[in-house]
Design a protein around this motif. Structure first.
Motif, PDB file in Angstrom:
ATOM      1  N   GLN A  36      48.638  31.638  87.139  1.00  0.00           N
ATOM      2  CA  GLN A  36      49.044  31.425  85.756  1.00  0.00           C
ATOM      3  C   GLN A  36      48.823  32.645  84.862  1.00  0.00           C
ATOM      4  N   ILE A  40      51.057  34.224  81.723  1.00  0.00           N
ATOM      5  CA  ILE A  40      50.503  33.990  80.388  1.00  0.00           C
ATOM      6  C   ILE A  40      50.370  35.297  79.610  1.00  0.00           C
ATOM      7  N   SER A 182      55.037  27.944  84.333  1.00  0.00           N
ATOM      8  CA  SER A 182      55.076  28.998  83.317  1.00  0.00           C
ATOM      9  C   SER A 182      56.509  29.335  82.926  1.00  0.00           C
ATOM     10  N   TRP A 194      51.418  28.574  76.389  1.00  0.00           N
ATOM     11  CA  TRP A 194      50.317  28.820  77.333  1.00  0.00           C
ATOM     12  C   TRP A 194      49.326  27.666  77.414  1.00  0.00           C
TER      13      TRP A 194
END
Length: 550
Positions: A36, A40, A182, A194
């Motif tokens: 992630q 992000i 995402s 996010w």
């Protein structure tokens, strides 16, 4: 409950499959958090809040094109997870020894929850977000010690390789899921971009903490605590012969009581022998007697070299890397890389089960080195931002590297940690090996922005050399443990006539070689299996009903 299937005539229960799937959720958490952060870091709202931007009257009016993460700040946000995991895996060893493998996982999931809360409540201070990643790392690191150890100690030896490899399979699944989520989340407004990605992270530890309590505890841990009856029940459950159901199931359990007795006796014999060599302290991990020090250093080397393959160079900074080679939508390319990683791990499960441990890692290192050399050479010889063909070939080389990594080093390192160490120091040696992984994970995550800024794509040459070193280390020092019980692995490492390069043929003294051992055990198990089938058929003819067991 009857066995799900038989492998070489030996019963394997549905519980053995379920414990692999449920405990591997710890690997999913690891992969999801790894995957992630790359995406992000490039989300608009995250950059407005935590990067260095030109001044504006309010957060919403900040021009995101002026927002850039400094090398130090991006390195800290990415790498602080690894500080937590390094500490967590060392703390995870005593927790797993005191509470048992299952309850340790529950405690570690609660720690993960705390870290997620700290991250998701961050507003404009990047340090708070980074601290949340440290706390999350504590839980993930402790799980990375407990899960492979639990899987190795609880799984039948016939499927131990594939069960241990499931941990890495779920790591790759988590990475891919993080990329896909995402991609969708970036279309949301404001912090939902996010915070949704982080918030979904609460799902995975919840699943693990609840369902792991329905699984049996490690029979080896139970036996070491003198809880023999519980250990017997644990072995019976993973074999699918626990009885306490129909008459057929009770008869089945009686038929296979000898197998449970042999496995439990082998555990006790090893525990008794090991107790004479030390009390299982941290100091005992560095005792050269019985090749304990040898195996500690080997485990640490394998986990270090797994990081130095260069895989996390792509997973942590993939979106940034692919932007730098002229890819218009780096999110999509990141998903392609994650998909290659995930689907090739299916191949890795097969390889770990069928091809052993040594040669997959040796050949995998050579394959990975070759493609990283291609990646580094093209990136150095041509400017991939202007030469689109070179950029595309570099992406292809990256995918070929991931194919090799996902099939060999990715699952192989965790399988080795699960099955190489003696019982008395297994938790602590596994923690030291895993700590080596997380230490280098941190160093690579933190220093990669500095290194790539200095040498650009020549970084690929560094990883290519490390992969060659990994192949050499595996050839000269790693013993072949496929097909052996954990107790037999202990005997192999202590046989002065056995060497790493000849270990594939080693077998316990009562057998001529590994092939002879496999043949005789298979013959014995099949005989017992067929005798049971024959008896069941006779009783059925006599009016006694038996439920199917295969």
């Amino acid at each position: 409950m009857a066995p799900l299937t038989y492998i070489n005539g030996t019963p394997i229960g549905i519980t053995a499959v379920l414990l692999a799937l449920i405990s591997s959720m710890g690997g999913f958490m690891f992969g999801y958090d790894t995957g992630q952060i790359s995406d992000i870091l490039v989300m608009d709202d995250f950059r407005r809040r935590f990067a260095e931007c030109d001044p504006a009257p309010s957060l919403e009016l900040i021009d995101v094109s002026t927002c850039e993460f400094s090398t130090v700040r991006s390195g800290c946000i990415v790498a602080f997870l690894s500080i937590g995991t390094l500490i967590g895996c060392l703390c995870g060893a005593p927790v797993a020894e005191i509470l048992g493998r299952r309850y340790a996982m529950v405690v570690e999931c609660l720690v993960f929850f705390v870290g997620e809360i700290i991250q998701i409540t961050s507003s404009t201070h990047w340090v708070q977000y980074a601290i949340g990643r440290i706390v999350t790392g504590l839980g993930i690191g402790a799980l990375s010690t407990a899960v492979p150890m639990y899987q190795a100690e609880t799984s039948p030896s016939q499927i131990r390789g594939i069960v241990n490899a499931m941990y890495q399979f779920f790591v790759t699944f988590g990475i891919l899921m993080a990329y896909c989520i995402s991609l969708g989340a970036r279309e949301l407004d404001n912090s939902g971009q996010w915070r949704l990605v982080i918030g979904l992270g609460f799902t995975w530890p919840t699943i693990l903490a609840i369902f792991i309590q329905t699984m049996p505890e490690s029979p080896r841990w139970l036996a070491s605590k003198g809880r023999d009856e519980e250990a017997r029940r644990s072995i019976a459950r993973v074999r699918g012969i626990s009885g306490k159901g129909s008459k057929a199931e009770d008869d089945l359990k009686t038929r296979w009581d000898g197998l449970i007795d042999r496995e439990l006796a082998e555990m006790h014999s090893t525990i008794k022998l090991e107790s004479q060599s030390g009390n299982g302290s941290w100091a005992d991990c560095f005792n050269p007697k019985d090749k304990v020090l040898y195996r500690t250093l080997l485990g640490m080397a394998i986990q270090t070299l797994q990081q130095l393959t260069g895989a996390n160079y792509f997973f942590y900074y993939g979106a940034t890397i692919f932007s730098s080679v002229g890819i218009d939508d780096s999110f999509i390319t990141q998903i392609v890389l994650g998909a290659v990683n995930f689907f090739c791990t299916f191949f890795g499960l097969y390889i770990m089960q069928k091809c052993g441990r040594r040669w997959p890692l040796i050949l995998g290192g050579l394959w990975q080195s070759a493609w990283l050399f291609v990646y580094g050479a093209l990136g150095t010889a041509r400017d991939p931002t202007t030469d689109k063909v070179s950029g595309k070939i570099m992406i292809f080389a990256s995918c070929m590297f991931i194919l090799g990594f996902a099939s060999t080093w990715a699952p192989g390192a965790w399988v080795i940690v699960g099955e190489t160490f003696p019982m008395r120091t297994r938790a602590k040696q596994a923690a030291l090996a895993t700590a080596s992984n997380w230490l280098w994970n941190f160093l690579l995550a933190f220093f990669t922005p500095f290194i790539t800024k200095a040498i650009h794509f020549r970084y690929g040459f560094v990883f290519a050399a490390c992969n060659l070193v990994g192949s050499v280390v595996c050839y000269f020092f790693l013993y072949e443990s496929a097909g052996l019980t954990l107790e037999a692995v202990e005997m192999m490492y202590n046989d002065p006539n056995c060497h790493a390069w000849s270990s594939a043929t080693w077998a316990p003294p009562e057998y001529k070689d590994r092939a002879d051992m496999t043949m005789k055990l298979n013959t014995e198990n099949r005989k017992e299996h067929f005798e049971h089938q024959s008896d069941s058929g006779s009783e059925k003819d006599s009016g006694i009903h038996h439920e199917p067991h295969a």
